[in-house]
Design a protein around this motif. Structure first.
Motif, PDB file in Angstrom:
ATOM      1  N   ASP A   1      -7.996   1.269  -2.284  1.00 32.69           N
ATOM      2  CA  ASP A   1      -9.029   1.005  -1.293  1.00 32.69           C
ATOM      3  C   ASP A   1      -9.701   2.340  -1.031  1.00 32.69           C
ATOM      4  O   ASP A   1      -9.063   3.280  -0.544  1.00 32.69           O
ATOM      5  CB  ASP A   1      -8.407   0.441  -0.011  1.00 32.69           C
ATOM      6  CG  ASP A   1      -9.423   0.140   1.080  1.00 32.69           C
ATOM      7  OD1 ASP A   1     -10.639   0.351   0.847  1.00 32.69           O
ATOM      8  OD2 ASP A   1      -9.007  -0.293   2.157  1.00 32.69           O
TER       9      ASP A   1
ATOM     10  N   ARG B   1      -3.614  -6.276   8.767  1.00 27.58           N
ATOM     11  CA  ARG B   1      -3.052  -5.004   8.319  1.00 27.58           C
ATOM     12  C   ARG B   1      -1.690  -4.815   8.943  1.00 27.58           C
ATOM     13  O   ARG B   1      -1.503  -5.061  10.142  1.00 27.58           O
ATOM     14  CB  ARG B   1      -3.992  -3.871   8.738  1.00 27.58           C
ATOM     15  CG  ARG B   1      -3.540  -2.471   8.330  1.00 27.58           C
ATOM     16  CD  ARG B   1      -3.676  -2.278   6.831  1.00 27.58           C
ATOM     17  NE  ARG B   1      -3.772  -0.891   6.447  1.00 27.58           N
ATOM     18  CZ  ARG B   1      -2.730  -0.118   6.111  1.00 27.58           C
ATOM     19  NH1 ARG B   1      -1.508  -0.613   6.151  1.00 27.58           N
ATOM     20  NH2 ARG B   1      -2.908   1.121   5.747  1.00 27.58           N
TER      21      ARG B   1
ATOM     22  N   ILE C   1      -3.004   1.146  -4.262  1.00 33.64           N
ATOM     23  CA  ILE C   1      -2.346  -0.162  -4.320  1.00 33.64           C
ATOM     24  C   ILE C   1      -1.002   0.037  -5.028  1.00 33.64           C
ATOM     25  O   ILE C   1      -0.954   0.497  -6.168  1.00 33.64           O
ATOM     26  CB  ILE C   1      -3.206  -1.199  -5.087  1.00 33.64           C
ATOM     27  CG1 ILE C   1      -4.614  -1.290  -4.501  1.00 33.64           C
ATOM     28  CG2 ILE C   1      -2.502  -2.535  -5.161  1.00 33.64           C
ATOM     29  CD1 ILE C   1      -4.714  -1.793  -3.099  1.00 33.64           C
TER      30      ILE C   1
ATOM     31  N   LEU D   1       0.813  -1.210   0.000  1.00 32.01           N
ATOM     32  CA  LEU D   1       0.000   0.000   0.000  1.00 32.01           C
ATOM     33  C   LEU D   1       0.847   1.260   0.000  1.00 32.01           C
ATOM     34  O   LEU D   1       1.917   1.302   0.603  1.00 32.01           O
ATOM     35  CB  LEU D   1      -0.895   0.014   1.247  1.00 32.01           C
ATOM     36  CG  LEU D   1      -1.807  -1.197   1.428  1.00 32.01           C
ATOM     37  CD1 LEU D   1      -2.509  -1.120   2.780  1.00 32.01           C
ATOM     38  CD2 LEU D   1      -2.807  -1.298   0.300  1.00 32.01           C
TER      39      LEU D   1
ATOM     40  N   ILE E   1      -6.445   4.687  -0.300  1.00 28.93           N
ATOM     41  CA  ILE E   1      -5.131   4.070  -0.121  1.00 28.93           C
ATOM     42  C   ILE E   1      -4.785   3.365  -1.428  1.00 28.93           C
ATOM     43  O   ILE E   1      -5.380   2.342  -1.775  1.00 28.93           O
ATOM     44  CB  ILE E   1      -5.150   3.076   1.063  1.00 28.93           C
ATOM     45  CG1 ILE E   1      -5.708   3.767   2.317  1.00 28.93           C
ATOM     46  CG2 ILE E   1      -3.756   2.519   1.303  1.00 28.93           C
ATOM     47  CD1 ILE E   1      -6.149   2.831   3.403  1.00 28.93           C
TER      48      ILE E   1
ATOM     49  N   THR F   1     -12.118  -2.213  -2.221  1.00 30.62           N
ATOM     50  CA  THR F   1     -10.942  -2.178  -3.094  1.00 30.62           C
ATOM     51  C   THR F   1     -11.270  -2.658  -4.496  1.00 30.62           C
ATOM     52  O   THR F   1     -12.188  -3.447  -4.704  1.00 30.62           O
ATOM     53  CB  THR F   1      -9.791  -3.052  -2.552  1.00 30.62           C
ATOM     54  OG1 THR F   1     -10.131  -4.426  -2.700  1.00 30.62           O
ATOM     55  CG2 THR F   1      -9.483  -2.744  -1.110  1.00 30.62           C
TER      56      THR F   1
END
Length: 149
Positions: free
Chosen positions: A52, A136, A32, A13, A30, A66
């Motif tokens: 996302d 995460r 990718i 990310l 966020i 996402t």
């Protein structure tokens, strides 16, 4: 109905782009940055691009949304979309937000996965629903996806 292992995903990310609070919650995007996936019938690279489009709610829950592109080990391109939720005790979510390593059993992170492709070798994915359990880290998401058979 059974769960059949599909693949383990490691999604790199970019830093969080915080758009601020809206009537839905705190909107964050966020990007990718890349990554990889590996499984019994599915493996390859996660291409940079996609994101996302996440919403953080007042109770700390994150709504995950996402969309990104996969390239299989044999050159097929697949579209993947995931939707899900991540929530947990406030102190655990604060540690995640600070980039700390947190045991995934300390919070709930589940996804629903859909795939799309025109590549004949992977048409079965168009008709496959998958679920995943995620974790995460400071700069990535890892999740194990299972096809619902």
């Amino acid at each position: 109905m059974r769960l059949e292992p599909l693949a383990s995903f490691h999604v790199k990310l970019s830093p969080i782009l915080d758009l601020g609070d809206s009537h839905w919650g705190r909107r964050r995007i966020i990007d990718i940055a890349g990554g990889s996936f590996e499984g019994p019938r599915l493996s390859g690279d996660i291409l940079p691009g996609g994101a996302d489009w996440q919403v953080l709610h007042a109770d700390g829950m994150a709504s995950i949304d996402t969309r990104y592109t996969l390239r299989t080990h044999d050159g097929a391109h697949l579209y993947i979309s995931t939707s899900g939720v991540r929530h947990g005790p406030p102190e655990v979510l604060a540690r995640l937000a600070a980039g700390e390593v947190v045991d995934p059993s300390a919070y709930y992170f589940r996804l629903f996965c859909r795939f799309e492709t025109g590549d004949e070798r992977y048409l079965w994915l168009n008709r496959t629903l998958a679920v995943a359990s995620g974790a995460r880290t400071a700069d990535a998401v890892r999740y194990d996806a299972y096809a619902l058979t």
